[in-house]
Design an enzyme around this catalytic site. Structure first.
Site, mmCIF file in Angstrom:
data_model
loop_
_atom_site.group_PDB
_atom_site.id
_atom_site.type_symbol
_atom_site.label_atom_id
_atom_site.label_comp_id
_atom_site.label_asym_id
_atom_site.label_seq_id
_atom_site.Cartn_x
_atom_site.Cartn_y
_atom_site.Cartn_z
ATOM 1 N N GLU A 266 0.888 -1.185 0.000
ATOM 2 C CA GLU A 266 0.000 0.000 0.000
ATOM 3 C C GLU A 266 0.916 1.222 0.000
ATOM 4 O O GLU A 266 1.357 1.683 1.047
ATOM 5 C CB GLU A 266 -0.897 0.002 1.250
ATOM 6 C CG GLU A 266 -1.818 -1.194 1.355
ATOM 7 C CD GLU A 266 -3.081 -1.065 0.505
ATOM 8 O OE1 GLU A 266 -3.312 0.014 -0.075
ATOM 9 O OE2 GLU A 266 -3.830 -2.047 0.416
ATOM 10 N N CYS A 300 -2.358 9.316 2.043
ATOM 11 C CA CYS A 300 -1.982 8.685 0.774
ATOM 12 C C CYS A 300 -3.009 9.029 -0.299
ATOM 13 O O CYS A 300 -2.692 9.052 -1.485
ATOM 14 C CB CYS A 300 -1.855 7.180 0.946
ATOM 15 S SG CYS A 300 -3.290 6.443 1.722
HETATM 16 P P1 NAD Z 1 8.052 5.352 4.783
HETATM 17 O O1 NAD Z 1 8.144 4.585 3.508
HETATM 18 O O2 NAD Z 1 9.164 6.290 5.096
HETATM 19 O O3 NAD Z 1 7.947 4.340 6.027
HETATM 20 C C1 NAD Z 1 6.892 3.420 6.162
HETATM 21 C C2 NAD Z 1 7.329 2.241 7.020
HETATM 22 O O4 NAD Z 1 8.230 1.433 6.276
HETATM 23 C C3 NAD Z 1 8.054 2.614 8.304
HETATM 24 O O5 NAD Z 1 7.601 1.757 9.332
HETATM 25 C C4 NAD Z 1 9.514 2.339 7.966
HETATM 26 O O6 NAD Z 1 10.305 2.037 9.085
HETATM 27 C C5 NAD Z 1 9.369 1.130 7.075
HETATM 28 N N1 NAD Z 1 10.459 0.896 6.119
HETATM 29 C C6 NAD Z 1 11.067 1.786 5.325
HETATM 30 N N2 NAD Z 1 11.961 1.177 4.529
HETATM 31 C C7 NAD Z 1 11.912 -0.147 4.814
HETATM 32 C C8 NAD Z 1 12.584 -1.288 4.333
HETATM 33 N N3 NAD Z 1 13.526 -1.190 3.381
HETATM 34 N N4 NAD Z 1 12.286 -2.505 4.857
HETATM 35 C C9 NAD Z 1 11.336 -2.620 5.819
HETATM 36 N N5 NAD Z 1 10.670 -1.557 6.322
HETATM 37 C C10 NAD Z 1 10.953 -0.332 5.826
HETATM 38 O O7 NAD Z 1 6.646 6.133 4.759
HETATM 39 P P2 NAD Z 1 6.093 7.292 5.703
HETATM 40 O O8 NAD Z 1 6.831 8.555 5.449
HETATM 41 O O9 NAD Z 1 5.971 6.822 7.107
HETATM 42 O O10 NAD Z 1 4.595 7.442 5.147
HETATM 43 C C11 NAD Z 1 4.228 8.219 4.052
HETATM 44 C C12 NAD Z 1 4.081 7.393 2.798
HETATM 45 O O11 NAD Z 1 3.190 6.303 3.021
HETATM 46 C C13 NAD Z 1 3.475 8.173 1.644
HETATM 47 O O12 NAD Z 1 4.154 7.831 0.471
HETATM 48 C C14 NAD Z 1 2.029 7.689 1.621
HETATM 49 O O13 NAD Z 1 1.398 7.849 0.371
HETATM 50 C C15 NAD Z 1 2.195 6.269 1.994
HETATM 51 N N6 NAD Z 1 0.965 5.690 2.514
HETATM 52 C C16 NAD Z 1 0.270 4.833 1.716
HETATM 53 C C17 NAD Z 1 -0.932 4.323 2.149
HETATM 54 C C18 NAD Z 1 -1.738 3.409 1.279
HETATM 55 O O14 NAD Z 1 -2.629 2.755 1.795
HETATM 56 N N7 NAD Z 1 -1.489 3.324 -0.015
HETATM 57 C C19 NAD Z 1 -1.427 4.645 3.426
HETATM 58 C C20 NAD Z 1 -0.674 5.510 4.220
HETATM 59 C C21 NAD Z 1 0.522 6.032 3.755
#
Ligand code: NAD
Length: 512
Positions: A266, A300
């Protein structure tokens, strides 16, 4: 009261205490937590190490082996109790979401309501994990499809929905007979710790009522990306549900695939709306304003691109610019506020960079300036920005997780539809029109290519009853309602011979 006078530490400790979290778990750890409302450091929580993460995976696997034996409707009873505990905790947890993420009061509470709603959905689902009976070509045979628990569901979540994403996944995963392990965003550990405590209360009641719930059914791992990576690489975690940026999904997706695990991705969105000549402009104004400025553009599904027909451009866009100029930005805990802070400095810098790039590409910017820095130097409030763009170029094709709305004028419906689809992301989309042909075309096979396509509603603010997720760089995953539960189970096709002969499929003869 100015931001400088606010002090959340004592309030956070009191909320956590009411939710069953001891004060000792809020201090002395290596992960600092700050409130984006005033930049104040509100806690320092402990992080898990790699060895303990691996042990937690083993323990969660053991929990799965026991939980899968509990009948699904009885598993649903635990989620019913979780829903009750969330109802009781709604005010506290909603407030904590606002303090940790900076959401306005109704959105903090709304996030908890979403958790309650998915619990209700999952309770009903626990009696509806249906398979099919399928016609077989062989006499005295029956063919059916059955659904079985899968294993540990690993949940990786983003900061902007710090608790609802856990609930979407956990409520379904648990009624499906899985155990769960949750790695929340490192920016939002407090709401995760509180949620885990609420879950444990539900488990205690369930066990006191005679329910069989193994230890470690739901495990919380506080840590960074490295901890997420251990989950991602573990063959004991057959499903990874990861919510976050497309960059994260690009790293996680192939790693899970390498070990033939399953993932629900997601990821980022770059959501658009088309405003047609017949649109109800009052309704459109409200729909656009909420979708684009709500949650300070940090959903998102936030609206980021607006295509306005040339015949209504001058009637709508000046009103929008005026609404952007007058919307109340500030302390999200005040009831009059509609737009709270950005999560942190990095988010502010990325917004300014995108605005600079948009200007360089010919964009005309209104808003976007930083506010209230004199009251709280470490809090990042901005006036939401509108950028009138000559074309869909430069930063318009990227997701910048901040309140920037790019507006582009169009004169041909098919051109607007093509622009809607001409970005790498495919999460949510909308059309504002009273023309039946345009509305139907938008949701048709040749219409929006997004996972969500709305008519006369903005792209943000989905209900849990529908499957949620998007296409292309949004990752293709689906969570929440409809038949999204199927991703959390394994499917078996069973053929049963209740006769005395052994007819082979496709008429094959094999007489030994
Ligand atoms: P992010 O990608 O920085 O982090 C999200 C999570 O992923 C965190 O828990 C982080 O620790 C983990 N993570 C990051 N890299 C990883 C890896 N290589 N391996 C395992 N875990 C890893 O995102 P953010 O800044 O917290 O959130 C914003 C983003 O999330 C935006 O792009 C938004 O659109 C998206 N988002 C999408 C949805 C959806 O349902 N499509 C919902 C909410 C947020």
């Amino acid at each position: 009261m100015t931001l400088a006078n606010l002090n959340f530490s004592a309030e956070v400790a009191a909320i956590m205490g009411r939710l069953g979290v001891p004060a000792t778990s809020l201090a002395g750890g290596t992960l600092s937590v700050r409130s984006p409302i005033n930049g104040e450091k509100i806690a320092a929580v402990a992080e898990i190490n790699a060895a303990d993460t691996k042990a937690a995976i083993d323990a969660a696997h053991q929990a799965f082996l026991e939980w899968r034996l509990v009948p699904a409707p009885k598993r649903g009873e635990l989620i019913r109790l979780l829903g009750e505990e969330l109802r009781a905790a709604k005010a506290d947890l909603g407030r904590l979401v606002s303090i940790e993420v900076g959401k306005i009061v109704s959105e903090g509470l709304g996030e908890v309501q979403e958790m309650i709603d998915i619990c209700d959905f999952a309770v009903g689902l626990s009696r509806q994990l249906y398979g099919l009976t399928i016609a077989t070509e062989r006499a005295e045979h029956r063919m059916m499809e059955s659904w079985h628990p899968l294993g540990i569901t690993g949940i990786i979540s983003a900061f902007n929905f710090p608790v609802a994403v856990w609930a979407w996944n956990s409520a379904l995963a648990l009624v499906c007979g899985n155990s769960t392990i949750w790695k929340p965003s490192e920016k939002t550990p407090l709401t995760a710790i509180a949620t885990q405590a609420i879950f444990e209360k539900a488990v205690s009641r369930y066990v006191a009522d005679g329910g069989k719930a193994p230890a470690n059914l739901s495990t919380l791992l506080i840590g960074g990306r490295d901890i997420g990576e251990i989950l991602v690489d573990s063959p004991k975690v057959p499903l990874i549900s990861a919510t976050g940026s497309t960059a994260m999904g690009r790293a996680v997706g192939p790693r899970v695939a390498t070990r033939f695990g399953r993932s629900i991705l997601e990821l980022g969105g770059n959501n658009a709306a088309i405003v047609c000549p017949t649109a109800d402009l009052d309704l459109t104004l409200r729909g656009v304003a909420f979708a684009a400025m709500g949650t300070a553009g940090q959903r998102c599904t936030s609206l980021r691109r607006l295509f306005v027909h040339e015949s209504v451009y001058d009637k709508l866009v000046p009103r929008l610019i005026q609404a952007y100029g007058s919307v109340t930005v500030g302390n999200p805990l005040q009831s009059s506020t509609l737009v709270g802070p950005l999560i942190d400095e990095g988010s502010f810098s990325r917004m300014q960079k995108a605005l600079d790039e948009a200007k360089a590409a010919g964009g005309k910017v209104s808003g976007g300036d930083r506010l209230m820095q004199n009251e709280a130097a470490d809090a990042y409030y901005v006036r939401p920005a509108i950028v009138e763009m000559p074309a869909q170029t430069g930063p318009v094709k990227d997701e910048t997780f901040a309140p920037i709305l790019y507006i582009i004028k169009y004169n041909d419906f098919d051109e607007a539809l093509a622009l809607n689809n001409d970005v790498p992301q495919g999460l949510s989309s909308s059309i504002f029109t009273n023309d039946l042909r345009e509305a139907e075309a938008f949701v048709s096979d040749r219409g929006s290519d997004c996972g969500i396509a709305n008519v006369n509603i903005g792209p943000s603010g989905a209900e849990i009853g529908g499957a949620f997720g998007g296409e292309k760089e949004t990752g293709g995953g689906r969570e929440s309602g409809s038949d999204a539960w199927k991703a959390y189970m394994r499917r078996a096709t069973n053929t049963i011979n209740y006769g005395k002969t052994l007819p082979l499929a496709q008429g094959v003869k094999f007489d030994v």
